[in-house]
Design a protein around this motif. Structure first.
Motif, short mmCIF file in Angstrom:
data_model
loop_
_atom_site.label_atom_id
_atom_site.label_comp_id
_atom_site.label_asym_id
_atom_site.label_seq_id
_atom_site.Cartn_x
_atom_site.Cartn_y
_atom_site.Cartn_z
N ARG A 204 0.84 -1.20 0.00
CA ARG A 204 0.00 0.00 0.00
C ARG A 204 0.87 1.25 0.00
O ARG A 204 2.02 1.21 0.45
N ASP A 205 0.29 2.33 -0.49
CA ASP A 205 1.03 3.58 -0.49
C ASP A 205 1.32 4.01 0.94
O ASP A 205 0.58 3.70 1.88
N ASP A 206 2.42 4.72 1.10
CA ASP A 206 2.78 5.28 2.40
C ASP A 206 3.50 6.60 2.15
O ASP A 206 3.58 7.08 1.00
N THR B 100 6.31 6.28 -0.54
CA THR B 100 5.88 6.14 -1.93
C THR B 100 5.25 7.43 -2.43
O THR B 100 5.45 7.81 -3.59
N ARG B 101 4.48 8.11 -1.58
CA ARG B 101 3.80 9.33 -2.02
C ARG B 101 4.77 10.46 -2.31
O ARG B 101 4.45 11.37 -3.08
N TYR C 101 5.57 9.32 -5.82
CA TYR C 101 4.42 8.95 -6.66
C TYR C 101 3.17 9.31 -5.85
O TYR C 101 2.74 8.53 -4.99
N ALA D 218 -2.71 7.30 -4.07
CA ALA D 218 -3.10 6.20 -3.19
C ALA D 218 -3.27 4.93 -4.03
O ALA D 218 -3.80 4.97 -5.13
#
Length: 290
Positions: A94-96, A99-100, A103, A106
């Protein structure tokens, strides 16, 4: 290393939490997967949220520039185990915050592996849990042993596609971008004889692919079959080497930035946009013949 071993009769597979990556596959009494040796230190990475390279390793979204390495970050992230069974396992990323930063979207990316006596299936689900559209690409990059059998010359192998593949193909530029100049297909009817010279100019890219399956065959009877769903392009790649090495057979849903293209990430050629709340699915089945 955090791994899970799958068993089904004489078949065996090993999956790692890092990248949800397949690290070993034994079907029909033979190891089929490249071992991640010095020539190329990976086995079967999952490519997300890009396939290939974005120009300058950066993309523009919402007036900002974000940096992404070639093939994205999923292959280097640790997935969470969702289930671990004798012949199956499931993982999720999952995004965190990290990652955000690279990128800003979500996502929930799930990977399931299921082993049978003569086949291994990979199912992938991408969910957009956010309120904004999710632009992305996704691809597979499994490396199979070439030659398939130790005493078979590498040149005594071929790929046989499900359908004829007459469409022009593409190569990459030295910068890793899609060369906009197409080239004639080396496939003759349905067959592609394999030779190291095919990869002297890096990957061979089929962006108008008809087939959704192919056979990797060796003279003398060794056969590996791949069948996929959800992928509309295919990459073939190897590193020329005189010793036993590997052949990457890569179903893709997306490809590198074209060298002559500039624009917003959401408009990137070859990618897809997943609406808020939507789900997109892919699968790959690897089976062994004689």
């Amino acid at each position: 290393m955090d791994i899970h071993q799958l068993h089904a009769g004489s078949a065996a597979a090993t999956v790692a939490a890092e990248g949800a990556e397949l690290r070993s596959l034994r079907l029909g009494g033979r190891e089929l997967l490249w071992d991640g040796g010095p020539l190329w230190p990976r086995c079967a990475p999952l490519l997300f949220p890009i396939v290939g390279q974005v120009k300058g390793n950066a993309f523009r979204h919402g007036g900002r520039d974000y940096s992404l390495p070639r093939h994205g970050f999923a292959r280097d992230r640790t997935f969470a185990w969702i289930r671990r069974e004798d012949a199956a396992c499931g993982l999720e990323l999952r995004d965190d915050e990290e990652t955000r930063a690279a990128y800003p979207f979500a996502f929930a990316l799930g990977v399931d592996w299921t082993l049978e006596e003569r086949a291994l299936r990979m199912d992938i689900v991408l969910h957009n849990p956010g309120s904004d559209p999710l632009p992305a690409s996704l691809g597979l990059h499994p490396a199979f042993r070439w030659p398939l059998a130790p005493d078979t010359p590498k040149a005594a192998h071929r790929l046989v596609f499900e359908a004829e593949e007459p469409a022009l193909v593409h190569r990459l530029t030295p910068e890793g971008l899609l060369d906009p100049a197409p080239r004639p297909s080396p496939v003759r009817g349905r067959a592609l004889p394999l030779d190291e010279s095919l990869f002297a100019d890096d990957a061979l890219i089929f962006d108008q692919l008809r087939s959704r399956a192919l056979r990797f065959e060796a003279e003398g009877g060794s056969v590996l079959e791949l069948r996929w769903e959800g992928f509309s392009q295919l990459g073939l790649w190897s590193k020329p080497d005189p010793d036993p090495a590997f052949l990457c057979i890569e179903p893709w849903d997306g490809y590198a930035d074209p060298a002559d293209w500039e624009g917003e990430f959401a408009d990137k050629p070859g990618g897809f946009i997943l609406p808020a709340g939507a789900v997109r699915r892919w699968s790959l089945t690897i089976s062994a013949g004689a």
